[in-house]
Design a protein around this motif. Structure first.
Motif, PDB file in Angstrom:
ATOM      1  N   LEU A 253      56.657  -4.620  38.011  1.00 29.70           N
ATOM      2  CA  LEU A 253      56.091  -5.946  37.777  1.00 29.70           C
ATOM      3  C   LEU A 253      55.033  -6.294  38.821  1.00 29.70           C
ATOM      4  O   LEU A 253      54.036  -6.927  38.516  1.00 29.70           O
ATOM      5  CB  LEU A 253      57.199  -7.004  37.774  1.00 29.70           C
ATOM      6  CG  LEU A 253      58.194  -6.925  36.629  1.00 29.70           C
ATOM      7  CD1 LEU A 253      59.372  -7.857  36.887  1.00 29.70           C
ATOM      8  CD2 LEU A 253      57.528  -7.236  35.299  1.00 29.70           C
ATOM      9  N   ALA A 254      55.250  -5.866  40.042  1.00 30.32           N
ATOM     10  CA  ALA A 254      54.328  -6.198  41.130  1.00 30.32           C
ATOM     11  C   ALA A 254      53.076  -5.329  41.140  1.00 30.32           C
ATOM     12  O   ALA A 254      52.015  -5.782  41.565  1.00 30.32           O
ATOM     13  CB  ALA A 254      55.039  -6.064  42.478  1.00 30.32           C
ATOM     14  N   THR A 255      53.186  -4.091  40.648  1.00 26.15           N
ATOM     15  CA  THR A 255      52.084  -3.140  40.842  1.00 26.15           C
ATOM     16  C   THR A 255      51.253  -2.842  39.600  1.00 26.15           C
ATOM     17  O   THR A 255      50.202  -2.224  39.704  1.00 26.15           O
ATOM     18  CB  THR A 255      52.619  -1.805  41.396  1.00 26.15           C
ATOM     19  OG1 THR A 255      53.566  -1.250  40.472  1.00 26.15           O
ATOM     20  CG2 THR A 255      53.268  -2.010  42.758  1.00 26.15           C
ATOM     21  N   GLN A 256      51.690  -3.274  38.432  1.00 23.20           N
ATOM     22  CA  GLN A 256      50.899  -3.025  37.233  1.00 23.20           C
ATOM     23  C   GLN A 256      49.861  -4.136  37.054  1.00 23.20           C
ATOM     24  O   GLN A 256      50.150  -5.304  37.326  1.00 23.20           O
ATOM     25  CB  GLN A 256      51.794  -2.966  35.997  1.00 23.20           C
ATOM     26  CG  GLN A 256      52.699  -1.769  35.981  1.00 23.20           C
ATOM     27  CD  GLN A 256      53.542  -1.712  34.728  1.00 23.20           C
ATOM     28  OE1 GLN A 256      53.311  -2.409  33.755  1.00 23.20           O
ATOM     29  NE2 GLN A 256      54.542  -0.859  34.755  1.00 23.20           N
ATOM     30  N   PRO A 257      48.662  -3.795  36.594  1.00 25.60           N
ATOM     31  CA  PRO A 257      47.683  -4.851  36.323  1.00 25.60           C
ATOM     32  C   PRO A 257      48.237  -5.843  35.302  1.00 25.60           C
ATOM     33  O   PRO A 257      49.032  -5.473  34.434  1.00 25.60           O
ATOM     34  CB  PRO A 257      46.489  -4.091  35.738  1.00 25.60           C
ATOM     35  CG  PRO A 257      46.664  -2.676  36.198  1.00 25.60           C
ATOM     36  CD  PRO A 257      48.155  -2.468  36.301  1.00 25.60           C
ATOM     37  N   LEU A 258      47.850  -7.097  35.416  1.00 29.08           N
ATOM     38  CA  LEU A 258      48.396  -8.143  34.541  1.00 29.08           C
ATOM     39  C   LEU A 258      48.175  -7.847  33.067  1.00 29.08           C
ATOM     40  O   LEU A 258      49.054  -8.122  32.249  1.00 29.08           O
ATOM     41  CB  LEU A 258      47.814  -9.498  34.908  1.00 29.08           C
ATOM     42  CG  LEU A 258      48.235 -10.035  36.270  1.00 29.08           C
ATOM     43  CD1 LEU A 258      47.590 -11.387  36.513  1.00 29.08           C
ATOM     44  CD2 LEU A 258      49.726 -10.133  36.389  1.00 29.08           C
ATOM     45  N   HIS A 259      47.034  -7.274  32.698  1.00 28.89           N
ATOM     46  CA  HIS A 259      46.817  -6.987  31.283  1.00 28.89           C
ATOM     47  C   HIS A 259      47.818  -5.956  30.762  1.00 28.89           C
ATOM     48  O   HIS A 259      48.234  -6.016  29.614  1.00 28.89           O
ATOM     49  CB  HIS A 259      45.365  -6.552  30.998  1.00 28.89           C
ATOM     50  CG  HIS A 259      45.041  -5.154  31.413  1.00 28.89           C
ATOM     51  ND1 HIS A 259      44.646  -4.844  32.690  1.00 28.89           N
ATOM     52  CD2 HIS A 259      45.047  -4.003  30.714  1.00 28.89           C
ATOM     53  CE1 HIS A 259      44.420  -3.543  32.757  1.00 28.89           C
ATOM     54  NE2 HIS A 259      44.665  -3.001  31.580  1.00 28.89           N
ATOM     55  N   VAL A 260      48.276  -5.046  31.616  1.00 27.78           N
ATOM     56  CA  VAL A 260      49.286  -4.062  31.226  1.00 27.78           C
ATOM     57  C   VAL A 260      50.647  -4.741  31.087  1.00 27.78           C
ATOM     58  O   VAL A 260      51.390  -4.474  30.141  1.00 27.78           O
ATOM     59  CB  VAL A 260      49.331  -2.891  32.234  1.00 27.78           C
ATOM     60  CG1 VAL A 260      50.498  -1.958  31.947  1.00 27.78           C
ATOM     61  CG2 VAL A 260      48.007  -2.133  32.219  1.00 27.78           C
TER      62      VAL A 260
ATOM     63  N   THR B  50      46.201 -16.261  34.218  1.00 22.71           N
ATOM     64  CA  THR B  50      45.924 -15.828  32.854  1.00 22.71           C
ATOM     65  C   THR B  50      45.360 -14.413  32.853  1.00 22.71           C
ATOM     66  O   THR B  50      44.529 -14.073  33.703  1.00 22.71           O
ATOM     67  CB  THR B  50      44.920 -16.763  32.162  1.00 22.71           C
ATOM     68  OG1 THR B  50      43.693 -16.732  32.892  1.00 22.71           O
ATOM     69  CG2 THR B  50      45.440 -18.189  32.088  1.00 22.71           C
ATOM     70  N   PRO B  51      45.814 -13.590  31.919  1.00 20.09           N
ATOM     71  CA  PRO B  51      45.273 -12.229  31.844  1.00 20.09           C
ATOM     72  C   PRO B  51      43.760 -12.215  31.584  1.00 20.09           C
ATOM     73  O   PRO B  51      43.066 -11.301  32.005  1.00 20.09           O
ATOM     74  CB  PRO B  51      46.021 -11.604  30.669  1.00 20.09           C
ATOM     75  CG  PRO B  51      47.248 -12.412  30.519  1.00 20.09           C
ATOM     76  CD  PRO B  51      46.884 -13.793  30.977  1.00 20.09           C
ATOM     77  N   GLU B  52      43.269 -13.245  30.907  1.00 16.87           N
ATOM     78  CA  GLU B  52      41.832 -13.312  30.650  1.00 16.87           C
ATOM     79  C   GLU B  52      41.040 -13.383  31.957  1.00 16.87           C
ATOM     80  O   GLU B  52      39.969 -12.802  32.072  1.00 16.87           O
ATOM     81  CB  GLU B  52      41.490 -14.533  29.782  1.00 16.87           C
ATOM     82  CG  GLU B  52      42.126 -14.539  28.413  1.00 16.87           C
ATOM     83  CD  GLU B  52      43.556 -15.096  28.386  1.00 16.87           C
ATOM     84  OE1 GLU B  52      44.187 -14.988  27.322  1.00 16.87           O
ATOM     85  OE2 GLU B  52      44.031 -15.621  29.408  1.00 16.87           O
ATOM     86  N   GLU B  53      41.581 -14.087  32.927  1.00 20.51           N
ATOM     87  CA  GLU B  53      40.886 -14.276  34.201  1.00 20.51           C
ATOM     88  C   GLU B  53      41.300 -13.239  35.242  1.00 20.51           C
ATOM     89  O   GLU B  53      40.486 -12.817  36.070  1.00 20.51           O
ATOM     90  CB  GLU B  53      41.172 -15.679  34.746  1.00 20.51           C
ATOM     91  CG  GLU B  53      40.380 -16.039  35.966  1.00 20.51           C
ATOM     92  CD  GLU B  53      40.628 -17.468  36.417  1.00 20.51           C
ATOM     93  OE1 GLU B  53      40.199 -17.795  37.526  1.00 20.51           O
ATOM     94  OE2 GLU B  53      41.246 -18.251  35.670  1.00 20.51           O
ATOM     95  N   PHE B  54      42.559 -12.827  35.216  1.00 25.30           N
ATOM     96  CA  PHE B  54      43.108 -11.951  36.259  1.00 25.30           C
ATOM     97  C   PHE B  54      43.597 -10.613  35.714  1.00 25.30           C
ATOM     98  O   PHE B  54      44.456  -9.970  36.314  1.00 25.30           O
ATOM     99  CB  PHE B  54      44.289 -12.645  36.950  1.00 25.30           C
ATOM    100  CG  PHE B  54      43.926 -13.901  37.683  1.00 25.30           C
ATOM    101  CD1 PHE B  54      43.361 -13.851  38.948  1.00 25.30           C
ATOM    102  CD2 PHE B  54      44.149 -15.140  37.103  1.00 25.30           C
ATOM    103  CE1 PHE B  54      43.028 -15.014  39.621  1.00 25.30           C
ATOM    104  CE2 PHE B  54      43.828 -16.311  37.772  1.00 25.30           C
ATOM    105  CZ  PHE B  54      43.264 -16.254  39.034  1.00 25.30           C
ATOM    106  N   GLY B  55      43.081 -10.168  34.585  1.00 24.96           N
ATOM    107  CA  GLY B  55      43.591  -8.986  33.893  1.00 24.96           C
ATOM    108  C   GLY B  55      43.748  -7.729  34.714  1.00 24.96           C
ATOM    109  O   GLY B  55      44.705  -6.983  34.541  1.00 24.96           O
ATOM    110  N   ASP B  56      42.826  -7.438  35.616  1.00 21.21           N
ATOM    111  CA  ASP B  56      42.899  -6.208  36.403  1.00 21.21           C
ATOM    112  C   ASP B  56      43.615  -6.391  37.738  1.00 21.21           C
ATOM    113  O   ASP B  56      43.748  -5.445  38.503  1.00 21.21           O
ATOM    114  CB  ASP B  56      41.489  -5.667  36.662  1.00 21.21           C
ATOM    115  CG  ASP B  56      40.855  -5.132  35.391  1.00 21.21           C
ATOM    116  OD1 ASP B  56      41.590  -4.665  34.500  1.00 21.21           O
ATOM    117  OD2 ASP B  56      39.611  -5.190  35.287  1.00 21.21           O
ATOM    118  N   VAL B  57      44.069  -7.598  38.016  1.00 24.42           N
ATOM    119  CA  VAL B  57      44.735  -7.901  39.283  1.00 24.42           C
ATOM    120  C   VAL B  57      46.224  -7.589  39.160  1.00 24.42           C
ATOM    121  O   VAL B  57      46.828  -7.717  38.097  1.00 24.42           O
ATOM    122  CB  VAL B  57      44.519  -9.390  39.653  1.00 24.42           C
ATOM    123  CG1 VAL B  57      45.217  -9.747  40.947  1.00 24.42           C
ATOM    124  CG2 VAL B  57      43.033  -9.689  39.750  1.00 24.42           C
TER     125      VAL B  57
END
Length: 74
Positions: free
Chosen positions: A14-21, A39-46
């Motif tokens: 949960l901590a290490t996967q990108p939010l979109h994943v 939001t995944p739209e804004e933070f998808g790769d974080v």
């Protein structure tokens, strides 16, 4: 396309996967993330580990994914 069923993620997952994943593989996490303004739209790769103090969000995501069987028990 049907995605394969995913077992319960570990806290590290949960901590290490990108939010979109996370949202793709565990759609039940979306509401909690949005409730925290993430939001995944804004933070998808974080990744959540990149946020300052992600502990509360991680606690909630563990709870909403707890219904999933542990790895190897699908």
């Amino acid at each position: 396309m049907k995605l394969p069923f995913r077992p319960r993620p570990s806290r590290e997952d949960l901590a290490t996967q990108p939010l979109h994943v996370l949202v793709r593989d565990y759609p039940e996490t979306l509401e909690n993330l949005r409730g925290h303004g993430v939001t995944p739209e804004e933070f998808g790769d974080v990744r959540l580990e990149e946020f300052e103090n992600p502990e509360m969000i991680l606690d909630e995501l563990e709870l909403v994914t707890a219904w999933r069987p542990a790895t190897g028990h699908a």
